[in-house]
Design a protein around this motif. Structure first.
Motif, PDB file in Angstrom:
ATOM      1  N   ARG A 146      39.104  38.804  54.700  1.00 58.04           N
ATOM      2  CA  ARG A 146      38.010  38.080  54.049  1.00 58.04           C
ATOM      3  C   ARG A 146      38.054  38.383  52.559  1.00 58.04           C
ATOM      4  N   VAL A 147      38.152  37.323  51.753  1.00 57.41           N
ATOM      5  CA  VAL A 147      38.256  37.490  50.305  1.00 57.41           C
ATOM      6  C   VAL A 147      37.119  36.736  49.632  1.00 57.41           C
ATOM      7  N   LEU A 148      36.450  37.407  48.701  1.00 56.07           N
ATOM      8  CA  LEU A 148      35.450  36.746  47.866  1.00 56.07           C
ATOM      9  C   LEU A 148      36.122  36.400  46.543  1.00 56.07           C
ATOM     10  N   PHE A 149      36.371  35.111  46.325  1.00 60.22           N
ATOM     11  CA  PHE A 149      37.093  34.681  45.131  1.00 60.22           C
ATOM     12  C   PHE A 149      36.134  34.550  43.946  1.00 60.22           C
ATOM     13  N   GLU A 150      36.625  34.996  42.782  1.00 67.84           N
ATOM     14  CA  GLU A 150      35.755  35.105  41.612  1.00 67.84           C
ATOM     15  C   GLU A 150      36.128  34.160  40.478  1.00 67.84           C
ATOM     16  N   GLU A 151      37.411  33.938  40.285  1.00 68.42           N
ATOM     17  CA  GLU A 151      37.824  33.183  39.104  1.00 68.42           C
ATOM     18  C   GLU A 151      39.164  32.507  39.350  1.00 68.42           C
ATOM     19  N   LYS A 152      39.498  31.566  38.464  1.00 63.07           N
ATOM     20  CA  LYS A 152      40.801  30.920  38.468  1.00 63.07           C
ATOM     21  C   LYS A 152      41.520  31.340  37.199  1.00 63.07           C
ATOM     22  N   ASN A 153      42.730  31.909  37.350  1.00 62.32           N
ATOM     23  CA  ASN A 153      43.419  32.423  36.166  1.00 62.32           C
ATOM     24  C   ASN A 153      44.240  31.333  35.470  1.00 62.32           C
ATOM     25  N   ASN A 154      44.884  31.716  34.389  1.00 59.62           N
ATOM     26  CA  ASN A 154      45.630  30.743  33.577  1.00 59.62           C
ATOM     27  C   ASN A 154      46.861  30.192  34.287  1.00 59.62           C
ATOM     28  N   GLU A 155      47.291  30.881  35.338  1.00 58.59           N
ATOM     29  CA  GLU A 155      48.467  30.429  36.083  1.00 58.59           C
ATOM     30  C   GLU A 155      48.096  29.534  37.255  1.00 58.59           C
ATOM     31  N   GLY A 156      46.813  29.237  37.398  1.00 61.19           N
ATOM     32  CA  GLY A 156      46.374  28.349  38.469  1.00 61.19           C
ATOM     33  C   GLY A 156      46.052  29.039  39.779  1.00 61.19           C
ATOM     34  N   TYR A 157      46.091  30.360  39.781  1.00 60.07           N
ATOM     35  CA  TYR A 157      45.744  31.112  40.993  1.00 60.07           C
ATOM     36  C   TYR A 157      44.252  31.450  40.994  1.00 60.07           C
ATOM     37  N   TYR A 158      43.651  31.349  42.164  1.00 59.32           N
ATOM     38  CA  TYR A 158      42.306  31.884  42.355  1.00 59.32           C
ATOM     39  C   TYR A 158      42.445  33.365  42.687  1.00 59.32           C
ATOM     40  N   GLU A 159      41.597  34.176  42.068  1.00 66.60           N
ATOM     41  CA  GLU A 159      41.667  35.626  42.276  1.00 66.60           C
ATOM     42  C   GLU A 159      40.372  36.127  42.891  1.00 66.60           C
ATOM     43  N   GLY A 160      40.525  37.060  43.821  1.00 70.92           N
ATOM     44  CA  GLY A 160      39.351  37.661  44.440  1.00 70.92           C
ATOM     45  C   GLY A 160      39.702  38.988  45.065  1.00 70.92           C
ATOM     46  N   LEU A 161      38.704  39.608  45.690  1.00 70.94           N
ATOM     47  CA  LEU A 161      38.878  40.925  46.280  1.00 70.94           C
ATOM     48  C   LEU A 161      38.569  40.901  47.767  1.00 70.94           C
ATOM     49  N   THR A 162      39.379  41.627  48.516  1.00 71.97           N
ATOM     50  CA  THR A 162      39.054  41.872  49.920  1.00 71.97           C
ATOM     51  C   THR A 162      37.903  42.867  49.979  1.00 71.97           C
ATOM     52  N   ASP A 163      37.364  43.056  51.185  1.00 74.27           N
ATOM     53  CA  ASP A 163      36.306  44.051  51.336  1.00 74.27           C
ATOM     54  C   ASP A 163      36.781  45.420  50.858  1.00 74.27           C
ATOM     55  N   ASN A 164      38.055  45.748  51.139  1.00 76.34           N
ATOM     56  CA  ASN A 164      38.559  47.067  50.756  1.00 76.34           C
ATOM     57  C   ASN A 164      39.283  47.069  49.410  1.00 76.34           C
ATOM     58  N   TYR A 165      38.940  46.127  48.567  1.00 76.97           N
ATOM     59  CA  TYR A 165      39.262  46.147  47.135  1.00 76.97           C
ATOM     60  C   TYR A 165      40.713  45.858  46.793  1.00 76.97           C
ATOM     61  N   MET A 166      41.424  45.172  47.646  1.00 77.58           N
ATOM     62  CA  MET A 166      42.738  44.669  47.254  1.00 77.58           C
ATOM     63  C   MET A 166      42.544  43.358  46.498  1.00 77.58           C
ATOM     64  N   ARG A 167      43.203  43.229  45.351  1.00 76.19           N
ATOM     65  CA  ARG A 167      43.117  41.985  44.596  1.00 76.19           C
ATOM     66  C   ARG A 167      44.089  40.977  45.186  1.00 76.19           C
ATOM     67  N   ILE A 168      43.587  39.770  45.484  1.00 75.43           N
ATOM     68  CA  ILE A 168      44.369  38.723  46.131  1.00 75.43           C
ATOM     69  C   ILE A 168      44.407  37.493  45.224  1.00 75.43           C
ATOM     70  N   LYS A 169      45.591  36.872  45.126  1.00 77.55           N
ATOM     71  CA  LYS A 169      45.745  35.631  44.369  1.00 77.55           C
ATOM     72  C   LYS A 169      46.264  34.549  45.299  1.00 77.55           C
ATOM     73  N   VAL A 170      45.639  33.368  45.234  1.00 70.96           N
ATOM     74  CA  VAL A 170      46.052  32.247  46.080  1.00 70.96           C
ATOM     75  C   VAL A 170      46.046  30.953  45.276  1.00 70.96           C
TER      76      VAL A 170
END
Length: 431
Positions: free
Chosen positions: A379-403
């Motif tokens: 489960r990822v709570l996405f926060e922002e879209k970066n300059n490369e077009g990836y959405y970034e967010g954090l898992t519950d256990n604080y891994m940063r995920i880009k999709v």
């Protein structure tokens, strides 16, 4: 409409206090603008953890006057608290406030002009009450930091913060609940409980409240789906405390436990109140009781008297316990602290070498931790879209995920499959 700009250095508590002060100005009709823009008032919220943060504060103070020679410059925060005379001597500074009485900042600013030199800093050690400066909105709609406590009574030998923030002072529980409830109604899904020494919450109160009291109360608020803790002293995590928190589903399985050194001799000189073995036992308790738990930490390299053998103890300790991530800081002498006058100060080149060694280990440990999640859905709570077009967010256990996603998934919880591990983040795919 008058304009106000804030420039903030330092920790999450400073960031919270900046947002609270900005809100005070906005309620009085000011427009908040970027710190590099023209403004009628510039407020510098300072940090004093290192001499570098002091220097950054002074550099910005000197720079902003070029933007508007008639602007009022107010300097607040930790550097102001410990060195008010030094700041007031800087050309162009009009108002110096410390780490208390920020509720009056707009009133103070409006009572002076660009030729004034005024300091309102008082003795922070005499302050007994938590100063209520709350926020009703924050930047973004994903995560909000909630200040629950101020001050510290630990007096680690390298740290100036107890002298800048004073004794521990806990915020009223009802005030915390009101603020979190308001933010939840505005759409915030995650709150981070923060303070100068969060683990000490309630020790100055007579009602038996503790950090656990806050966690349980916030967990009852509709709309809040995640609760995080900011940096916490490791000794908080007794078997009894962990037995309680593991029952709270909204409290995420990520804990930042400051280590500072894996060598007992160094820890003793730092006046840290645990041993490396006790720290390891706490890590083991968390891993035994909480599924998918991630533990991150801070380590200082080059503390006075740290020999090659002592550093090797820290290195081997970190190899053994394999924390998800380590923030590495090179020791910087801070005037006014016992460590600044200790013998056997470490050479800067040696600090750089030791820092590089631990940073490389941290990257290795993150990759080893994250690879166990490849192919798993998180489960990822996405926060922002970066300059490369990836959405970034954090898992519950604080891994940063880009999709990558064809739809806007900001401020949303999205089930995501972990596909690939990079140095400090993972590439995922929305389910």
């Amino acid at each position: 409409m008058k304009k106000v700009a804030f420039y903030t250095l330092g920790c999450k508590v400073n960031q919270y206090e900046t947002e609270a002060m900005l809100e005070m100005f906005e309620k009085k009709g000011y427009e908040g603008v970027d710190s590099e823009e023209y403004a009628d008032v510039y407020v510098i919220n300072t940090c004093t953890v290192t001499h570098m943060s002091d220097r950054k504060s002074r550099q910005y103070i000197r720079r902003v006057k070029n933007k508007n020679p008639n602007a009022i410059i107010a300097v607040v925060g930790c550097y102001s608290q410990v060195s008010p005379e030094e700041i007031l001597e800087i050309d162009d500074v009009n108002l110096v406030m410390g780490t208390n009485d920020r509720r009056t900042i707009v009133e103070k600013v409006e009572s002076i002009d660009c030729n004034t030199k005024l300091s309102t800093v008082d003795d922070i050690m005499k302050v007994k009450e938590f100063e209520e400066i709350e926020i009703s909105q924050t930047n973004g709609k994903t995560r909000a930091f909630i200040k629950v406590q101020d001050g510290c009574d630990r007096f680690c030998t390298y740290c100036i913060i107890p002298y800048a923030r004073g004794r521990i002072r806990s915020r009223d529980l009802n005030s915390i609940i009101d603020e979190v409830s308001n933010l939840a109604n505005m759409g915030y899904k995650e709150v981070v409980l923060t303070g100068i020494h969060v683990a000490s919450y309630g020790k100055d109160l007579k009602d038996g409240s503790s950090l656990l009291t806050i966690i349980k109360a916030v967990a009852q608020i509709d709309g809040i789906e995640r609760i995080r803790l900011s940096s916490v002293e490791p000794v908080l995590f007794t078997e009894e405390f962990v037995d309680e928190i593991k029952k709270i589903d909204k409290l995420v399985p990520h804990y930042h436990l400051s280590l500072q050194s894996g060598c007992d001799a160094t820890l003793k000189r730092m006046n840290r109140r645990y041993t490396a073995e006790e720290y390891k036992e706490i890590v083991d308790i968390l891993r035994k009781n909480i599924e998918n738990v991630a533990i991150t930490t801070d380590v200082i390299v080059g503390f006075p008297g740290e020999t090659n053998e002592e550093f090797s103890e820290t290195l081997e300790f970190l190899k053994e316990i394999k924390l998800m991530h380590t923030h590495v800081f090179k020791y910087s002498p801070r005037k006014g602290t016992p460590a600044a006058s200790m013998e056997n100060q470490v050479d800067p080149q040696m600090k750089n070498l030791r820092s590089s060694t631990l940073l490389a280990l941290s990257t290795k440990n993150f990759k080893e931790f994250a690879k166990d999640y490849i192919g798993k859905t998180m489960r990822v709570l996405f926060e922002e879209k970066n300059n490369e077009g990836y959405y970034e967010g954090l898992t519950d256990n604080y891994m940063r995920i880009k999709v990558k996603s064809d739809t806007d998934i900001r401020d949303k919880f999205v089930d995501t499959v972990i596909k690939e591990v990079k140095d400090d983040f993972c590439i995922g795919e929305v389910v």
